[in-house]
Motif scaffolding. Structure first.
Motif, PDB file in Angstrom:
ATOM      1  N   ALA A 284       0.833  -1.204   0.000  1.00 39.30           N
ATOM      2  CA  ALA A 284       0.000   0.000   0.000  1.00 39.30           C
ATOM      3  C   ALA A 284       0.870   1.257   0.000  1.00 39.30           C
ATOM      4  O   ALA A 284       0.555   2.245  -0.680  1.00 39.30           O
ATOM      5  CB  ALA A 284      -0.916  -0.010   1.215  1.00 39.30           C
ATOM      6  N   PHE A 285       1.973   1.221   0.748  1.00 39.72           N
ATOM      7  CA  PHE A 285       2.901   2.357   0.769  1.00 39.72           C
ATOM      8  C   PHE A 285       3.481   2.598  -0.624  1.00 39.72           C
ATOM      9  O   PHE A 285       3.527   3.738  -1.106  1.00 39.72           O
ATOM     10  CB  PHE A 285       4.019   2.087   1.784  1.00 39.72           C
ATOM     11  CG  PHE A 285       5.028   3.180   1.883  1.00 39.72           C
ATOM     12  CD1 PHE A 285       4.748   4.349   2.583  1.00 39.72           C
ATOM     13  CD2 PHE A 285       6.271   3.059   1.267  1.00 39.72           C
ATOM     14  CE1 PHE A 285       5.688   5.373   2.674  1.00 39.72           C
ATOM     15  CE2 PHE A 285       7.212   4.075   1.353  1.00 39.72           C
ATOM     16  CZ  PHE A 285       6.925   5.231   2.058  1.00 39.72           C
TER      17      PHE A 285
ATOM     18  N   ALA B 273       2.119   1.695  -3.442  1.00 38.95           N
ATOM     19  CA  ALA B 273       1.044   2.118  -4.340  1.00 38.95           C
ATOM     20  C   ALA B 273       0.745   3.602  -4.214  1.00 38.95           C
ATOM     21  O   ALA B 273       0.185   4.210  -5.141  1.00 38.95           O
ATOM     22  CB  ALA B 273      -0.218   1.305  -4.046  1.00 38.95           C
ATOM     23  N   VAL B 274       1.119   4.205  -3.093  1.00 30.57           N
ATOM     24  CA  VAL B 274       0.895   5.642  -2.900  1.00 30.57           C
ATOM     25  C   VAL B 274       2.124   6.450  -3.303  1.00 30.57           C
ATOM     26  O   VAL B 274       2.024   7.454  -4.021  1.00 30.57           O
ATOM     27  CB  VAL B 274       0.517   5.925  -1.424  1.00 30.57           C
ATOM     28  CG1 VAL B 274       0.483   7.430  -1.169  1.00 30.57           C
ATOM     29  CG2 VAL B 274      -0.836   5.299  -1.088  1.00 30.57           C
ATOM     30  N   VAL B 275       3.299   5.998  -2.865  1.00 28.35           N
ATOM     31  CA  VAL B 275       4.516   6.795  -3.052  1.00 28.35           C
ATOM     32  C   VAL B 275       4.931   6.858  -4.524  1.00 28.35           C
ATOM     33  O   VAL B 275       5.262   7.937  -5.039  1.00 28.35           O
ATOM     34  CB  VAL B 275       5.663   6.227  -2.189  1.00 28.35           C
ATOM     35  CG1 VAL B 275       6.988   6.895  -2.549  1.00 28.35           C
ATOM     36  CG2 VAL B 275       5.351   6.439  -0.718  1.00 28.35           C
TER      37      VAL B 275
ATOM     38  N   LEU C 134       2.678   9.159  -6.695  1.00 22.23           N
ATOM     39  CA  LEU C 134       2.854  10.554  -6.282  1.00 22.23           C
ATOM     40  C   LEU C 134       4.199  11.099  -6.750  1.00 22.23           C
ATOM     41  O   LEU C 134       4.300  12.266  -7.165  1.00 22.23           O
ATOM     42  CB  LEU C 134       2.730  10.667  -4.766  1.00 22.23           C
ATOM     43  CG  LEU C 134       1.312  10.565  -4.191  1.00 22.23           C
ATOM     44  CD1 LEU C 134       1.330  10.724  -2.682  1.00 22.23           C
ATOM     45  CD2 LEU C 134       0.382  11.606  -4.813  1.00 22.23           C
TER      46      LEU C 134
ATOM     47  N   ILE D 235      -3.328  12.273  -8.624  1.00 20.86           N
ATOM     48  CA  ILE D 235      -4.064  11.899  -7.416  1.00 20.86           C
ATOM     49  C   ILE D 235      -5.045  10.772  -7.707  1.00 20.86           C
ATOM     50  O   ILE D 235      -5.170   9.815  -6.931  1.00 20.86           O
ATOM     51  CB  ILE D 235      -4.783  13.129  -6.835  1.00 20.86           C
ATOM     52  CG1 ILE D 235      -3.755  14.143  -6.318  1.00 20.86           C
ATOM     53  CG2 ILE D 235      -5.728  12.713  -5.706  1.00 20.86           C
ATOM     54  CD1 ILE D 235      -4.362  15.443  -5.850  1.00 20.86           C
TER      55      ILE D 235
ATOM     56  N   THR E 213      -3.159   7.560  -8.102  1.00 18.05           N
ATOM     57  CA  THR E 213      -2.706   7.081  -6.794  1.00 18.05           C
ATOM     58  C   THR E 213      -3.826   6.376  -6.046  1.00 18.05           C
ATOM     59  O   THR E 213      -3.632   5.287  -5.493  1.00 18.05           O
ATOM     60  CB  THR E 213      -2.188   8.264  -5.954  1.00 18.05           C
ATOM     61  OG1 THR E 213      -1.104   8.900  -6.649  1.00 18.05           O
ATOM     62  CG2 THR E 213      -1.711   7.782  -4.590  1.00 18.05           C
ATOM     63  N   LEU E 214      -5.019   6.980  -6.032  1.00 21.35           N
ATOM     64  CA  LEU E 214      -6.163   6.350  -5.365  1.00 21.35           C
ATOM     65  C   LEU E 214      -6.530   5.035  -6.026  1.00 21.35           C
ATOM     66  O   LEU E 214      -6.863   4.053  -5.340  1.00 21.35           O
ATOM     67  CB  LEU E 214      -7.362   7.303  -5.379  1.00 21.35           C
ATOM     68  CG  LEU E 214      -7.250   8.558  -4.508  1.00 21.35           C
ATOM     69  CD1 LEU E 214      -8.458   9.466  -4.722  1.00 21.35           C
ATOM     70  CD2 LEU E 214      -7.114   8.177  -3.038  1.00 21.35           C
TER      71      LEU E 214
ATOM     72  N   CYS F 103      -4.516   2.969  -7.691  1.00 18.81           N
ATOM     73  CA  CYS F 103      -3.501   1.967  -7.340  1.00 18.81           C
ATOM     74  C   CYS F 103      -3.714   1.458  -5.916  1.00 18.81           C
ATOM     75  O   CYS F 103      -3.603   0.247  -5.651  1.00 18.81           O
ATOM     76  CB  CYS F 103      -2.100   2.564  -7.475  1.00 18.81           C
ATOM     77  SG  CYS F 103      -1.604   2.931  -9.174  1.00 18.81           S
ATOM     78  N   LEU F 104      -4.044   2.360  -4.993  1.00 18.47           N
ATOM     79  CA  LEU F 104      -4.274   1.953  -3.613  1.00 18.47           C
ATOM     80  C   LEU F 104      -5.480   1.042  -3.495  1.00 18.47           C
ATOM     81  O   LEU F 104      -5.456   0.032  -2.774  1.00 18.47           O
ATOM     82  CB  LEU F 104      -4.453   3.196  -2.735  1.00 18.47           C
ATOM     83  CG  LEU F 104      -4.651   2.953  -1.233  1.00 18.47           C
ATOM     84  CD1 LEU F 104      -3.462   2.195  -0.646  1.00 18.47           C
ATOM     85  CD2 LEU F 104      -4.862   4.267  -0.499  1.00 18.47           C
TER      86      LEU F 104
END
Length: 229
Positions: A35-36, A38-40, A43, A62, A65-66, A68-69
């Motif tokens: 999850a980390f 998928a956000v980093v 971004l 954004i 990113t959402l 992927c999370l």
């Protein structure tokens, strides 16, 4: 007439997502790192795109990113649920009840005191029996249910599976995929008609075997009086 589905507010939806996050993080040690990432990673790419081509890439980054999370959450939460359900009595019925599509699930139509059970599922593929418990005992339960259902299902296909990890058994993590791959043999009308017939079969009263108790016997001479009329 079917009841309309209850609307879920935005706050309740966020609360549900938070519960799924906590459950998945507790069950799956790889969820937090994935999850980390998928956000980093999205971004970081968004920042690079912003510096190179301007601010229009910020909202797009954004959204990516959402997305992927949510993909990571969906994949890892399903895996965590399968791991938690494995070996739990009644897990197959719970999984079927949560599946999308027209699946009519009747948990534990047949069971033993040792927590062996057979679940009945009606869907577009036909009639499906899912057995959980000791393989020797549940195969006997499956045989009884197949003989009972054969009287009313007509030409509808009948599938049966024993849930487990041994040879010839179906692992619970493969249950959804296996049933989704089954051919669609029935129409929606066929499913409704079959569901009604099986419900009528289950609701049919069973007469007790053995001698009739004394307090349930008709009074002496009642049969002679009825014949004389």
């Amino acid at each position: 007439m079917a009841n309309p589905q209850e609307k879920v507010s935005f706050g309740q939806r966020l609360k549900q997502i938070g519960m799924v996050f906590r459950f998945t993080a507790k069950q799956d040690r790889w969820f937090a790192p994935l999850a980390f990432a998928a956000v980093v990673i999205p971004l970081a790419l968004t920042v690079v795109a912003f510096l190179a081509w301007g601010w229009l890439w910020i909202p797009l980054g954004i959204l990516i990113t959402l997305l992927c999370l949510l993909i990571v959450l969906n994949l890892r939460s399903n895996r965590a649920m399968m791991n938690a359900a494995e070996g739990q009595p009644g897990a197959a019925a719970q999984i079927m009840e949560s599946m999308r599509g027209d699946w009519r699930v009747t948990p534990a139509v047949s069971s033993t005191t040792q927590m062996d059970m057979v679940h009945l599922v009606i869907g577009r593929p036909g009639v499906i029996l899912l057995a959980e418990g000791n393989p020797q005992r549940v195969r006997g339960l499956l045989g009884q249910e197949k003989r009972r259902l054969a009287k009313v299902i007509g030409s509808a296909p009948l599938y049966d599976y024993v849930i487990g990890q041994e040879e010839g058994e179906l692992p619970i993590r493969k249950l959804r995929m296996t049933l989704m791959k089954l051919p669609r043999n029935l129409t929606g009308k066929d499913v409704n008609a079959l569901d009604k017939r099986l419900k009528a079969l289950s609701a049919r009263p069973q007469l007790p075997k053995g001698a009739i108790p004394k307090n349930m016997r008709p009074p002496r001479g009642a049969f002679r009086q009825s014949r004389g009329r």
